[in-house]
Design a protein around this motif. Structure first.
Motif, PDB file in Angstrom:
ATOM      1  N   THR A 115      19.975  18.405  -0.214  1.00 31.80           N
ATOM      2  CA  THR A 115      19.987  17.208  -1.057  1.00 31.80           C
ATOM      3  C   THR A 115      19.515  17.494  -2.481  1.00 31.80           C
ATOM      4  O   THR A 115      19.809  16.719  -3.391  1.00 31.80           O
ATOM      5  CB  THR A 115      19.089  16.121  -0.447  1.00 31.80           C
ATOM      6  OG1 THR A 115      17.741  16.612  -0.331  1.00 31.80           O
ATOM      7  CG2 THR A 115      19.597  15.727   0.937  1.00 31.80           C
ATOM      8  N   ARG A 116      18.797  18.608  -2.678  1.00 33.49           N
ATOM      9  CA  ARG A 116      18.265  18.931  -3.997  1.00 33.49           C
ATOM     10  C   ARG A 116      19.091  19.977  -4.739  1.00 33.49           C
ATOM     11  O   ARG A 116      18.899  20.177  -5.934  1.00 33.49           O
ATOM     12  CB  ARG A 116      16.815  19.426  -3.869  1.00 33.49           C
ATOM     13  CG  ARG A 116      15.869  18.346  -3.356  1.00 33.49           C
ATOM     14  CD  ARG A 116      14.514  18.910  -2.985  1.00 33.49           C
ATOM     15  NE  ARG A 116      13.605  17.885  -2.503  1.00 33.49           N
ATOM     16  CZ  ARG A 116      12.733  17.238  -3.264  1.00 33.49           C
ATOM     17  NH1 ARG A 116      12.647  17.516  -4.553  1.00 33.49           N
ATOM     18  NH2 ARG A 116      11.945  16.319  -2.758  1.00 33.49           N
ATOM     19  N   ILE A 117      19.985  20.662  -4.030  1.00 34.59           N
ATOM     20  CA  ILE A 117      20.811  21.683  -4.669  1.00 34.59           C
ATOM     21  C   ILE A 117      21.668  21.111  -5.791  1.00 34.59           C
ATOM     22  O   ILE A 117      21.778  21.727  -6.862  1.00 34.59           O
ATOM     23  CB  ILE A 117      21.666  22.415  -3.622  1.00 34.59           C
ATOM     24  CG1 ILE A 117      20.796  23.382  -2.809  1.00 34.59           C
ATOM     25  CG2 ILE A 117      22.800  23.188  -4.278  1.00 34.59           C
ATOM     26  CD1 ILE A 117      21.550  24.127  -1.722  1.00 34.59           C
ATOM     27  N   PRO A 118      22.331  19.935  -5.644  1.00 33.01           N
ATOM     28  CA  PRO A 118      23.142  19.415  -6.756  1.00 33.01           C
ATOM     29  C   PRO A 118      22.354  19.194  -8.037  1.00 33.01           C
ATOM     30  O   PRO A 118      22.894  19.391  -9.132  1.00 33.01           O
ATOM     31  CB  PRO A 118      23.686  18.092  -6.195  1.00 33.01           C
ATOM     32  CG  PRO A 118      23.678  18.270  -4.721  1.00 33.01           C
ATOM     33  CD  PRO A 118      22.482  19.110  -4.428  1.00 33.01           C
ATOM     34  N   VAL A 119      21.092  18.804  -7.929  1.00 26.85           N
ATOM     35  CA  VAL A 119      20.266  18.586  -9.125  1.00 26.85           C
ATOM     36  C   VAL A 119      20.044  19.904  -9.855  1.00 26.85           C
ATOM     37  O   VAL A 119      20.281  20.019 -11.060  1.00 26.85           O
ATOM     38  CB  VAL A 119      18.914  17.945  -8.738  1.00 26.85           C
ATOM     39  CG1 VAL A 119      18.071  17.701  -9.983  1.00 26.85           C
ATOM     40  CG2 VAL A 119      19.139  16.643  -7.983  1.00 26.85           C
ATOM     41  N   THR A 120      19.587  20.912  -9.126  1.00 19.15           N
ATOM     42  CA  THR A 120      19.335  22.217  -9.742  1.00 19.15           C
ATOM     43  C   THR A 120      20.632  22.868 -10.212  1.00 19.15           C
ATOM     44  O   THR A 120      20.665  23.500 -11.273  1.00 19.15           O
ATOM     45  CB  THR A 120      18.617  23.134  -8.735  1.00 19.15           C
ATOM     46  OG1 THR A 120      17.411  22.504  -8.305  1.00 19.15           O
ATOM     47  CG2 THR A 120      18.278  24.473  -9.367  1.00 19.15           C
ATOM     48  N   PHE A 121      21.694  22.735  -9.436  1.00 16.49           N
ATOM     49  CA  PHE A 121      22.985  23.302  -9.821  1.00 16.49           C
ATOM     50  C   PHE A 121      23.489  22.673 -11.118  1.00 16.49           C
ATOM     51  O   PHE A 121      23.960  23.385 -12.020  1.00 16.49           O
ATOM     52  CB  PHE A 121      23.997  23.086  -8.697  1.00 16.49           C
ATOM     53  CG  PHE A 121      25.326  23.734  -8.940  1.00 16.49           C
ATOM     54  CD1 PHE A 121      25.522  25.079  -8.673  1.00 16.49           C
ATOM     55  CD2 PHE A 121      26.383  22.999  -9.447  1.00 16.49           C
ATOM     56  CE1 PHE A 121      26.749  25.680  -8.901  1.00 16.49           C
ATOM     57  CE2 PHE A 121      27.607  23.588  -9.685  1.00 16.49           C
ATOM     58  CZ  PHE A 121      27.796  24.932  -9.408  1.00 16.49           C
ATOM     59  N   SER A 122      23.401  21.363 -11.240  1.00 18.19           N
ATOM     60  CA  SER A 122      23.834  20.680 -12.463  1.00 18.19           C
ATOM     61  C   SER A 122      23.007  21.121 -13.653  1.00 18.19           C
ATOM     62  O   SER A 122      23.537  21.358 -14.749  1.00 18.19           O
ATOM     63  CB  SER A 122      23.720  19.164 -12.285  1.00 18.19           C
ATOM     64  OG  SER A 122      24.514  18.707 -11.215  1.00 18.19           O
ATOM     65  N   LEU A 123      21.703  21.252 -13.455  1.00 18.14           N
ATOM     66  CA  LEU A 123      20.821  21.679 -14.540  1.00 18.14           C
ATOM     67  C   LEU A 123      21.142  23.093 -14.991  1.00 18.14           C
ATOM     68  O   LEU A 123      21.242  23.375 -16.196  1.00 18.14           O
ATOM     69  CB  LEU A 123      19.370  21.581 -14.071  1.00 18.14           C
ATOM     70  CG  LEU A 123      18.268  21.934 -15.064  1.00 18.14           C
ATOM     71  CD1 LEU A 123      18.307  20.994 -16.251  1.00 18.14           C
ATOM     72  CD2 LEU A 123      16.901  21.871 -14.384  1.00 18.14           C
ATOM     73  N   ALA A 124      21.338  24.012 -14.034  1.00 19.56           N
ATOM     74  CA  ALA A 124      21.571  25.410 -14.369  1.00 19.56           C
ATOM     75  C   ALA A 124      22.937  25.623 -15.011  1.00 19.56           C
ATOM     76  O   ALA A 124      23.058  26.338 -16.015  1.00 19.56           O
ATOM     77  CB  ALA A 124      21.431  26.270 -13.116  1.00 19.56           C
ATOM     78  N   VAL A 125      23.972  25.011 -14.454  1.00 21.02           N
ATOM     79  CA  VAL A 125      25.324  25.231 -14.956  1.00 21.02           C
ATOM     80  C   VAL A 125      25.488  24.630 -16.351  1.00 21.02           C
ATOM     81  O   VAL A 125      26.042  25.265 -17.262  1.00 21.02           O
ATOM     82  CB  VAL A 125      26.365  24.634 -13.987  1.00 21.02           C
ATOM     83  CG1 VAL A 125      27.752  24.662 -14.600  1.00 21.02           C
ATOM     84  CG2 VAL A 125      26.353  25.396 -12.673  1.00 21.02           C
ATOM     85  N   GLY A 126      25.014  23.404 -16.561  1.00 24.26           N
ATOM     86  CA  GLY A 126      25.125  22.783 -17.879  1.00 24.26           C
ATOM     87  C   GLY A 126      24.393  23.563 -18.946  1.00 24.26           C
ATOM     88  O   GLY A 126      24.918  23.790 -20.049  1.00 24.26           O
ATOM     89  N   ALA A 127      23.166  23.991 -18.638  1.00 23.81           N
ATOM     90  CA  ALA A 127      22.392  24.758 -19.625  1.00 23.81           C
ATOM     91  C   ALA A 127      23.025  26.118 -19.886  1.00 23.81           C
ATOM     92  O   ALA A 127      23.040  26.591 -21.027  1.00 23.81           O
ATOM     93  CB  ALA A 127      20.959  24.929 -19.132  1.00 23.81           C
TER      94      ALA A 127
END
Length: 336
Positions: A115-127
């Motif tokens: 459930t927390r992977i999409p948050v970290t994935f969005s943060l990492a990929v966008g940055a």
């Protein structure tokens, strides 16, 4: 090429097994070497003031009285087939892949991480998109115009970016663009499939905070690589043949200078996918990093072990992709 992919994939799987064994040993072998007994380990899974009978039951049911290699084998088996823990009157099931079960919160570790992977994935990929575009572009232009005003300004900004930690730039961005001038509004995670525009606008500040740090490093590395590359003999030969300057710079100069950039990008992206710890804390994002901090604060070993293995998986996966990208860019790598 196919044989190279098989070799690198097999090496990545072997590395994951080694990392899992080392991680398991850190959490269960090192405490024993430091003097912690199995009774003390089992007491962490019982309430306050546990009785000796309760500790003995937990130690037997969870297998803490068995050799370490047996416990590690059960852990690997749980990843593939799931596990069942006899904790309390009713057995507890941990479904595939079983990264552990938190007996303090009575939840499986893997569903919480998912459930927390999409948050970290969005943060990492966008940055990462931001720091690659701005960092590489600024470094390339600075190398083509050394000692110019743009070169001095961009390298000065890069020096400031490298020297500024995320908790400082993040707090500064929140103060300026959220509290003082509410340009971007609140920082929160919105599902990309629900509203892509809201997903991007609510993560702009964390992206900028991370990208400012990394783009500064990438700009300096790109500039140094381009300065070395553009003075090589084959660059002069390409110009002597009458190739357009744009083709000389992009196809010959920048392509060779990006080799170290690809290396560090795989590592940086893998680390961020494993949890952007400080950024998630500053912006109160419920990603893998925040989950790891909470698990450490609760001294919840199954959660910490699960997050560590997931982070190791992302790092190994990103480095595998870098190796495959190397093989596509430089055919000589396939022979190594």
């Amino acid at each position: 090429m196919f044989a190279y992919i098989i070799r690198r994939t097999a090496a990545a799987v072997l590395l994951l097994l080694v990392v899992s064994a080392v991680t398991f040993g850190i959490f269960f072998l090192l405490p024993a070497l430091a003097g912690e007994t199995t009774d003390q380990l089992a007491a962490q899974y019982v309430g306050k003031n546990p009785s000796p009978e309760a500790i003995a039951a937990v130690k037997q049911n969870l297998g803490f009285d068995q050799p370490l290699y047996v416990q590690y084998g059960r852990f690997l088996k749980g990843l593939v087939t799931g596990a069942e823990y006899k904790f309390g009157p009713d057995p507890v099931s941990c479904h595939v892949p079983c990264f552990g079960y938190s007996f303090k919160n009575h939840v499986e570790v893997w569903p919480e991480i998912v459930t927390r992977i999409p948050v970290t994935f969005s943060l990492a990929v966008g940055a990462s998109v931001l720091w690659l575009v701005f960092g590489v572009s600024a470094g390339a232009v600075s190398a083509l115009k050394p000692k110019s005003l743009f070169d001095r300004l961009s390298m000065g900004v890069a020096l400031a970016g490298v020297s500024s930690p995320v908790f400082f730039t993040g707090a500064l961005l929140l103060f300026l663009f959220h509290f003082t001038w509410p340009v971007f509004g609140s920082v929160e995670y919105v599902d990309f499939t629900a509203d892509p525009i809201a997903w991007a606008t609510h993560l702009v500040l964390p992206w900028i905070s991370l990208a400012f740090l990394y783009s500064a490093l990438y700009a300096r590395l790109t500039r140094a690589g381009m300065l070395d590359t553009m003075s090589e003999d084959y660059i002069r030969t390409a110009r002597a043949k009458g190739l357009p300057e744009r083709q000389v710079v992009v196809r010959h100069g920048l392509r060779a200078a990006l080799t170290p950039i690809i290396t560090i990008f795989g590592m940086d992206l893998g680390l961020l996918l494993g949890g952007a710890l400080i950024t998630e804390q500053v912006f109160s994002l419920k990603g893998i990093g925040a989950y790891a901090v909470a698990a450490i604060g609760e001294n919840d070993l199954p959660k910490v072990l699960g997050v560590t293995l997931v982070a190791a998986f992302f790092i190994v996966l990103c480095n595998l992709l870098v190796d495959l990208l190397y093989a596509a860019v430089d055919p000589r790598v396939r022979l190594s």
